[in-house]
Motif scaffolding. Structure first.
Motif, PDB file in Angstrom:
ATOM      1  N   ASP A   1      -9.632   8.003  -9.265  1.00  0.00           N
ATOM      2  CA  ASP A   1     -10.424   6.873  -9.841  1.00  0.00           C
ATOM      3  C   ASP A   1      -9.451   5.719 -10.022  1.00  0.00           C
ATOM      4  O   ASP A   1      -9.381   4.688  -9.532  1.00  0.00           O
ATOM      5  N   GLY A   2      -8.739   6.239 -10.958  1.00  0.00           N
ATOM      6  CA  GLY A   2      -7.561   5.259 -11.578  1.00  0.00           C
ATOM      7  C   GLY A   2      -6.453   4.801 -10.263  1.00  0.00           C
ATOM      8  O   GLY A   2      -6.227   3.606 -10.038  1.00  0.00           O
ATOM      9  N   TRP A   3      -6.434   5.479  -9.276  1.00  0.00           N
ATOM     10  CA  TRP A   3      -5.273   5.468  -8.133  1.00  0.00           C
ATOM     11  C   TRP A   3      -6.154   4.651  -7.277  1.00  0.00           C
ATOM     12  O   TRP A   3      -5.281   3.796  -6.711  1.00  0.00           O
ATOM     13  N   LEU A   4      -7.322   4.618  -6.958  1.00  0.00           N
ATOM     14  CA  LEU A   4      -8.169   3.699  -5.927  1.00  0.00           C
ATOM     15  C   LEU A   4      -8.717   2.714  -6.710  1.00  0.00           C
ATOM     16  O   LEU A   4      -9.140   1.503  -5.774  1.00  0.00           O
TER      17      LEU A   4
ATOM     18  N   ARG B   1      -4.214  10.054   5.028  1.00  0.00           N
ATOM     19  CA  ARG B   1      -5.237  10.379   5.655  1.00  0.00           C
ATOM     20  C   ARG B   1      -6.145  11.103   4.663  1.00  0.00           C
ATOM     21  O   ARG B   1      -7.467  10.876   4.533  1.00  0.00           O
ATOM     22  N   HIS B   2      -5.478  11.459   3.570  1.00  0.00           N
ATOM     23  CA  HIS B   2      -6.460  12.105   2.368  1.00  0.00           C
ATOM     24  C   HIS B   2      -7.036  10.995   1.531  1.00  0.00           C
ATOM     25  O   HIS B   2      -8.132  11.098   0.952  1.00  0.00           O
ATOM     26  N   LEU B   3      -6.394   9.538   1.514  1.00  0.00           N
ATOM     27  CA  LEU B   3      -6.938   8.683   0.840  1.00  0.00           C
ATOM     28  C   LEU B   3      -8.219   8.102   1.326  1.00  0.00           C
ATOM     29  O   LEU B   3      -9.024   7.861   0.610  1.00  0.00           O
TER      30      LEU B   3
ATOM     31  N   ALA C   1       0.865  -1.124   0.215  1.00  0.00           N
ATOM     32  CA  ALA C   1      -0.135   0.071   0.038  1.00  0.00           C
ATOM     33  C   ALA C   1       0.781   1.315  -0.062  1.00  0.00           C
ATOM     34  O   ALA C   1       0.766   1.997  -0.606  1.00  0.00           O
ATOM     35  N   LYS C   2       1.922   1.321   0.899  1.00  0.00           N
ATOM     36  CA  LYS C   2       2.732   2.543   0.869  1.00  0.00           C
ATOM     37  C   LYS C   2       3.710   2.490  -0.588  1.00  0.00           C
ATOM     38  O   LYS C   2       3.871   3.697  -0.747  1.00  0.00           O
TER      39      LYS C   2
ATOM     40  N   MET D   1      -8.306  19.407   6.252  1.00  0.00           N
ATOM     41  CA  MET D   1      -8.071  18.544   5.118  1.00  0.00           C
ATOM     42  C   MET D   1      -8.612  19.139   4.048  1.00  0.00           C
ATOM     43  O   MET D   1      -8.114  19.217   2.815  1.00  0.00           O
ATOM     44  N   VAL D   2      -9.932  19.307   4.159  1.00  0.00           N
ATOM     45  CA  VAL D   2     -10.747  19.892   2.934  1.00  0.00           C
ATOM     46  C   VAL D   2     -10.036  21.228   2.354  1.00  0.00           C
ATOM     47  O   VAL D   2     -10.083  21.624   1.105  1.00  0.00           O
ATOM     48  N   GLY D   3      -9.982  22.148   3.319  1.00  0.00           N
ATOM     49  CA  GLY D   3      -9.345  23.417   3.072  1.00  0.00           C
ATOM     50  C   GLY D   3      -8.060  23.071   2.179  1.00  0.00           C
ATOM     51  O   GLY D   3      -7.840  23.920   1.186  1.00  0.00           O
TER      52      GLY D   3
END
Length: 166
Positions: A119-122, A51-53, A34-35, A84-86
């Motif tokens: 989308d591709g990343w996840l 945390r963003h993931l 994962a890393k 995080m959103v900011g």
């Protein structure tokens, strides 16, 4: 069916100690992979952290939502999500819009320009989970998710320390 899948399916039972041993050996490999997951070129300059993931996953899979909804799902304080959103909004990854039903609320969504890269990343992880979970019954999937949550809570109870194995 692969040989490995047949062996697991034919296994009449796995003792607790054998299961613990198997998971202690398996989890570091999973975390390591994962890393090493390659962040798409389009997203590399954004300093995205684990945390963003989770935040991006909720927005991708469940659609736009409020900061409070995200905080509830992520099990963190709304102020943490707001920060995080900011941060991601300033970078153009996320967008905030007024809620048409309540103009005081802001709806958070992934910016269209970055949706394909996210989308591709996840997708690889989602596909791997889908392949692993599809053969299970709904009760087995519920047990699996419950077990992972119990494990996460167990290591979060202050029992872990620097360098402790997963």
């Amino acid at each position: 069916m692969s040989t490995r899948k047949r062996r697991v399916a034919a296994d009449p039972g796995l003792g607790v100690d054998d299961a613990v041993r198997a998971l202690i050996l398996l989890l570091p490999r999973i975390v390591g992979r994962a890393k090493r997951a390659r962040i798409p070129d389009e997203l590399r300059g954004f300093s995205l952290a684990p945390r963003h993931l989770s935040l991006l996953s909720y927005l991708l899979f469940d659609g736009p939502m409020t900061v409070n909804d995200l905080a509830t799902r992520l099990e963190v304080a709304p102020a943490t999500v707001s920060l995080m959103v900011g941060e991601l909004s300033r970078q153009g990854i996320l967008e905030r819009h007024e809620d048409d039903d309540d103009r005081r609320r802001r709806i958070v969504s992934i910016a269209d320009a970055h949706r394909p890269a996210i989308d591709g990343w996840l997708a690889r992880g989602a596909t791997a989970w889908r392949n692993a979970l599809e053969p299970l019954s709904p009760a087995e999937r519920r047990l699996f998710v419950h077990t992972l949550r119990a494990y996460e809570e167990g290591i979060a109870d202050g029992q872990e320390g620097p360098g402790d194995p997963l």
